[in-house]
Enzyme design. Structure first.
Site, PDB file in Angstrom:
ATOM      1  N   MET A 177      53.286  73.802  68.241  1.00  0.00           N
ATOM      2  CA  MET A 177      53.554  74.139  69.635  1.00  0.00           C
ATOM      3  C   MET A 177      53.080  75.552  69.991  1.00  0.00           C
ATOM      4  O   MET A 177      52.738  76.340  69.113  1.00  0.00           O
ATOM      5  CB  MET A 177      55.051  74.012  69.916  1.00  0.00           C
ATOM      6  CG  MET A 177      55.599  72.609  69.729  1.00  0.00           C
ATOM      7  SD  MET A 177      57.395  72.501  69.948  1.00  0.00           S
ATOM      8  CE  MET A 177      57.547  72.866  71.705  1.00  0.00           C
ATOM      9  N   ASP A 215      55.460  69.049  67.674  1.00  0.00           N
ATOM     10  CA  ASP A 215      55.779  68.503  66.359  1.00  0.00           C
ATOM     11  C   ASP A 215      57.272  68.253  66.161  1.00  0.00           C
ATOM     12  O   ASP A 215      57.665  67.271  65.533  1.00  0.00           O
ATOM     13  CB  ASP A 215      55.222  69.396  65.251  1.00  0.00           C
ATOM     14  CG  ASP A 215      55.555  70.871  65.426  1.00  0.00           C
ATOM     15  OD1 ASP A 215      56.312  71.227  66.357  1.00  0.00           O
ATOM     16  OD2 ASP A 215      55.062  71.676  64.621  1.00  0.00           O
TER      17      ASP A 215
END
Length: 492
Positions: free
Chosen positions: A80, A237
Site C-alpha cells: 500500500m 495487501d
C-alpha cells in the site's frame, strides 16, 4: 479458474484457484530490490513491479498451461501507499516512493494545518508512510516532477494499468492515501486540495469486488488464456489478506507477519482514530471498514540479522526450536525504518540493548523475534485504549510458519492465534476470491468464508508475567533510543 496476484515489497506471488476455491498452483518472482539513497528513503521503480508480475505469470503459464487457459478473473493485491507518478504518456517520471519511506514528517504537519479536519475525513492523523504527503514532498522538493505528474497510482494499480490500460483503484487501498473521505467512500476534494492535487489526477474508484476492465488481448495470448479475464478492483495487501481469511465481519481480526507487521480488525462502521497513528480504512467489501496498525519492519528484521551474521533467516529461526522459553536477555527495538504505528516517529531507529560476550546467533535471533512481538503488543494496547477488544486473531504471512514466533506473540499480546491453511498466501488468495466475485457476481459472504484452521497457538500462561515485565522494560527504553537516534542521524 481465478488468478490472484500479490505485489509485495520484496517480490510478487501469484496463485491459481479453481471454482471451488482450491489452490491449484503458485509462483513467485525473484526478489525486487528496494533503493535507499538517503536516510529514511525507500524507493522502487514501477517497471520492476511489472517485470516481477510478468515473471510470475510466465512461470505459471509454463508449468500450468491448462489452468492458465481457463482463467476467467484476476484479482490484484499489493503493497500500500506507494506513489507511482506518471506523465502524460503514462510513463513513470521517477522511482515510486514506498510505504516504508519516512522523509515526509514536515509535510504531514503541514497537512494538518492545510486541512484541520483531516483526522475526521481520512480516519486518522497523517503519518509519513501514506501517499498524500509524498506528493506534497515532491511539490516542495522536486517541483518539475510535481508539475509533470498527470496521474498518481498505487503499486498494484500501476500493474492494472499495464494489464488492461485502465486507471482504476479500489477503496480499501485508496483510503490509505489520505485523499479519501473514508465514511463517504469517495475522493475528498478538501484533502486533494491540501496537497494541490485534483480528482483528474486520481484513478476511478471501485469497491474491491467490482470489475474494472479486462486483460489486454496480447497479454492474454502471451499467457495462453482462452479469453480476456475480468480484473477485479482488489485491495491493499492487508485487506486482501483479510478477504483470504474471511475477516469481513465486525470484530474479526488478523495479525500479519510479512515484511511489515500488521494488526487488522474489521469494523461495521468508520471509526476514526484521533489520538494514535491507527488507520481507519475502507474494506474491500462494500459497507465494511477496518482498523489497522502497522510496524514497518517484521520479517525484514530477521532478514537484516541474516545479512549481518551471514546465515539464512530460515536457519536462524529454525535453530531456536518451537518451544517458548523465558524472555531474551537482549532487547531489540525493531524500528529499522522508523516507527509508523501506533506512535508516528520517523526519527527513532532500531537498537540492540544488553549485548554481552555470550550473545550468539541464537540470542540475537530470539531478541529480534521478541522485539517484533513487543512492537505488536504496543499496537494491540493502542487498539484497546481506543475501545477495541482483541481476544483472538488469525495469523497470516510468511512469519506465521514459525511456531516459536507465534507463541511469543500470543504470550506477549495475551491473545489466541489461529493459523489457517496456506497462511503465507493469504493476500494472493484473497485477491483470487475477489476475482471470483467480480466475474460471477456472487455474494461476498458466500465466497469470503473463514478458512480451515491448521493449528491454534495459545499464550504460555506461566510466562505471561515475565514477558509483560520484559515488555515494560522494552517500552521504557524508547525515550533514550529516540534521543540517540536523533543525535546519530544529525551526525551522519
Amino acid at each position: 479458474m481465478y488468478l490472484g496476484i500479490d505485489l509485495g515489497t520484496s517480490g510478487v506471488k501469484s496463485i491459481l484457484m479453481d471454482d471451488a476455491q482450491t489452490l491449484i498452483a503458485e509462483c513467485s518472482s525473484r526478489s525486487v530490490e528496494v533503493s535507499r539513497p538517503n536516510r529514511g528513503w525507500s524507493e522502487q521503480h514501477p517497471d520492476l513491479w511489472w517485470d516481477a508480475v510478468c515473471e510470475s505469470l510466465d512461470g505459471l503459464a509454463a508449468h500450468h498451461p491448462k489452468a492458465m487457459a481457463a482463467v476467467k478473473g484476476i484479482g490484484l493485491s499489493g503493497q500500500m501507499y506507494g506513489a507511482a507518478v506518471l506523465d502524460e504518456t503514462d510513463r513513470p517520471i521517477r522511482p515510486a516512493i514506498l510505504w516504508n519511506d519516512t522523509r515526509t514528517e514536515k509535510e504531514c504537519a503541514d497537512l494538518e494545518v492545510r486541512a484541520p479536519d483531516i483526522r475526521r475525513i481520512a480516519g486518522r492523523k497523517p503519518t509519513p508512510g501514506v501517499t498524500a504527503p509524498k506528493l506534497a514532498w515532491l511539490r516542495d522538493h522536486e517541483p518539475d516532477t510535481f508539475r509533470r505528474t498527470r496521474t498518481v497510482l498505487l503499486p498494484k494499480d500501476y500493474v492494472r494499468l499495464k494489464l488492461s490500460g485502465d486507471k482504476a483503484s479500489d477503496l480499501a487501498d485508496s483510503s490509505g492515501t489520505m485523499w479519501v473521505d473514508v465514511a463517504a467512500r469517495d475522493w475528498s476534494d478538501t484533502l486533494l486540495a491540501a496537497t494541490d492535487m485534483e480528482r483528474a489526477q486520481m484513478p476511478a474508484l471501485y469497491e474491491g469486488i467490482d470489475p474494472t476492465g479486462t486483460v489486454r488481448a496480447e497479454l492474454a495470448a502471451r499467457w495462453g488464456m482462452a479469453s480476456r479475464p475480468v480484473i477485479a478492483a482488489g485491495g491493499g495487501d492487508n485487506a486482501c489478506g483479510a478477504c483470504g481469511t474471511g475477516v469481513i465481519h465486525d470484530g474479526q481480526g488478523t495479525v500479519s507477519l510479512g515484511t511489515s507487521g500488521v494488526l487488522f480488525l474489521a469494523t461495521g462502521e468508520a471509526r476514526p482514530s484521533y489520538d494514535h497513528a491507527i488507520e481507519t480504512l475502507c474494506h474491500s467489501v462494500p459497507g465494511v471498514w477496518h482498523q489497522m496498525s502497522v510496524i514497518l519492519s517484521a520479517t525484514s528484521c530477521v532478514n537484516w540479522l541474516s545479512g549481518v551474521v551471514k546465515r539464512p533467516a530460515s536457519e536462524l529461526v529454525a535453530d531456536l526450536g518451537t518451544a517458548l522459553g523465558t524472555p531474551s536477555p537482549v532487547l531489540f527495538v525493531p524500528f529499522l525504518d522508523g516507527c509508523w504505528s501506533p506512535r508516528a516517529d520517523v526519527e527513532i531507529r532500531a537498537a540492540l540493548v544488553g549485548l554481552q560476550h555470550s550473545s550468539d546467533d541464537e540470542v540475537l535471533t530470539r531478541a529480534v523475534l521478541q522485539g517484533v512481538a513487543f512492537a505488536l503488543r504496543e499496537c494491540a494496547d493502542a487498539f484497546r485504549a481506543a475501545g477495541s477488544s482483541i481476544d483472538s486473531l488469525l495469523a497470516i504471512g510468511g512469519g506465521s510458519r514459525s511456531e516459536l514466533w507465534l507463541s511469543m506473540i500470543a504470550t506477549s499480546l495475551g491473545v489466541e492465534l489461529k493459523v489457517p491453511e496456506a497462511s503465507e498466501l493469504g493476500a494472493a488468495f484473497g485477491a483470487a476470491r475477489l476475482a471470483l466475485i467480480a466475474q460471477t457476481g456472487a455474494r461476498p459472504e458466500e465466497v469470503l468464508t473463514a478458512p480451515r484452521i491448521n493449528r491454534v497457538i495459545t499464550p504460555v500462561q506461566n510466562l505471561v508475567p515475565a514477558y509483560a515485565e520484559a515488555y515494560d522494560t522494552w517500552l521504557s527504553l524508547m525515550p533514550q533510543i529516540r534521543r540517540a537516534s536523533v543525535a546519530l542521524g544529525r551526525a551522519a
